[in-house]
Design an enzyme around this catalytic site. Structure first.
Site, PDB file in Angstrom:
ATOM      1  N   GLY A  27     -14.426  -0.533  -4.819  1.00 30.24           N
ATOM      2  CA  GLY A  27     -12.997  -0.796  -4.923  1.00 30.24           C
ATOM      3  C   GLY A  27     -12.545  -1.233  -6.299  1.00 30.24           C
ATOM      4  N   PHE A  28     -13.388  -1.929  -7.049  1.00 38.83           N
ATOM      5  CA  PHE A  28     -13.038  -2.354  -8.393  1.00 38.83           C
ATOM      6  C   PHE A  28     -14.153  -1.968  -9.348  1.00 38.83           C
ATOM      7  CE2 PHE A  28     -10.413  -5.153  -5.808  1.00 38.83           C
ATOM      8  CZ  PHE A  28      -9.209  -5.157  -6.496  1.00 38.83           C
ATOM      9  N   TYR A  52       0.860  -1.182   0.000  1.00 39.68           N
ATOM     10  CA  TYR A  52       0.000   0.000   0.000  1.00 39.68           C
ATOM     11  C   TYR A  52       0.899   1.235   0.000  1.00 39.68           C
ATOM     12  CZ  TYR A  52      -3.992  -2.944   1.443  1.00 39.68           C
ATOM     13  OH  TYR A  52      -4.985  -3.894   1.523  1.00 39.68           O
ATOM     14  N   PRO A  68     -16.487  -5.083   1.648  1.00 39.24           N
ATOM     15  CA  PRO A  68     -17.740  -5.499   2.284  1.00 39.24           C
ATOM     16  C   PRO A  68     -18.982  -4.800   1.750  1.00 39.24           C
ATOM     17  CG  PRO A  68     -16.490  -4.084   3.747  1.00 39.24           C
ATOM     18  CD  PRO A  68     -15.577  -4.420   2.610  1.00 39.24           C
ATOM     19  N   LEU A  69     -18.792  -3.640   1.126  1.00 45.13           N
ATOM     20  CA  LEU A  69     -19.934  -2.924   0.550  1.00 45.13           C
ATOM     21  C   LEU A  69     -19.857  -2.863  -0.975  1.00 45.13           C
ATOM     22  CD1 LEU A  69     -20.320  -0.041   3.152  1.00 45.13           C
ATOM     23  CD2 LEU A  69     -21.538  -2.220   3.034  1.00 45.13           C
ATOM     24  N   GLY A  70     -18.899  -3.598  -1.551  1.00 47.17           N
ATOM     25  CA  GLY A  70     -18.886  -3.781  -3.000  1.00 47.17           C
ATOM     26  C   GLY A  70     -18.110  -2.773  -3.800  1.00 47.17           C
TER      27      GLY A  70
END
Length: 287
Positions: A216-217, A55, A212-214
């Site tokens: 990021g991608f 990161y 967890p909430l979908g």
């Protein structure tokens, strides 16, 4: 619903903090700002921080090391190995899957985090989407990778070993290594890792679903945009994000979440999700 979980010899809250946004967020903070934020997050009650040397090419780890220099009075720090960030490369994240590279990256994590011992280290496999997939020549047998991590555990460099982005078959193969946690993509919408969750549940292994909430991608549906989630949040007087997180916590009592945010109010809301008892409504949201 219990608000805590035991992992790596520590009892921690079931909602921790994912530090990736400290290097990947649109308004990424400076090192000093990251240190200030991390200390404020822990001040809210967070006692588990998830990170990786890749990161920000070590920038996030360095901020964590500065924030919590006293390992005896630090939140549990979980990190990952298996990839490296190479500024200027395309993509900037490249595989680092060989046993020798895993050892080098454990040592890099120790230096940047200012530690002599890492609480929990995940092996991030690169066989499956999302994220980068290692070409055939950069893949290595799981048994060889685990043997190196186990050796480092015996040497006292690592406390516990986890796996990230693995199949049910790989988890089964890894059982003899004493895996304590699994970190796979999983949420109310994306549940292809259900067989891995079932294995984790059967063996009492901690389950840490990322995204967890979908978000990021590109192309992944946001849980908070689902009509049934919005309806549940309105009925219960809570936020859509809390409904999505609470649904995950209700799936398995050894689930631990690592949502990330640069907004302390949002962090506070995430922590509160573990205190909600949404009952049957949350458990049947996917139906």
């Amino acid at each position: 619903m219990s608000a805590t979980i035991e992992i790596s010899g520590r009892v921690v809250r079931r909602v921790g903090y994912g530090a990736m946004q400290l290097s990947h967020g649109r308004n990424r903070p400076s090192q000093d700002e990251a240190v200030e934020l991390l200390r404020a997050v822990v001040g809210l009650g967070v006692d588990h921080v998830d990170t990786a040397e890749f990161y920000g090419d070590g920038a996030v780890n360095r901020a964590i090391g500065r924030s919590f220099p006293d390992a005896s009075n630090s939140p549990l720090i979980a990190t990952k190995v298996g990839a490296r960030e190479v500024p200027g490369a395309t993509p900037t994240l490249v595989p680092a899957q060989s046993p020798a590279e895993l050892r080098e990256d454990v040592e890099a994590n120790l230096r940047s985090l200012r530690r002599e011992h890492l609480d929990l280290v995940y092996l991030r496999r690169l066989d499956l989407a999302p994220g980068i997939i290692a070409p055939e020549e950069r893949r290595f047998p799981l048994a060889d990778q685990l043997a190196e991590l186990m050796a480092m555990r015996d040497e006292g460099l690592i406390g516990s070993i986890g796996l990230s982005n693995v199949s049910a078959e790989q988890l089964t193969e890894a059982f003899p290594a004493g895996i304590v946690a699994i970190q796979n993509l999983y949420n109310l919408v994306y549940r292809e890792s259900e067989p891995v969750l079932e294995l984790a549940r059967a063996h009492g292994i901690a389950w840490i679903p990322y995204m967890p909430l979908g978000s990021g991608f590109a192309g992944h549906t946001h849980v908070t945009e689902l009509p049934r989630v919005l309806s549940a949040a309105k009925e219960l007087g809570t936020t859509p994000g809390q409904v999505g997180l609470a649904w995950l916590l209700a799936r398995y009592d050894r689930t631990m979440l690592i949502p990330g945010s640069l907004d302390l109010a949002h962090v506070r809301d995430n922590l509160a999700a573990a205190e909600l008892d949404l009952g049957v409504l949350v458990r049947t949201l996917a139906g």
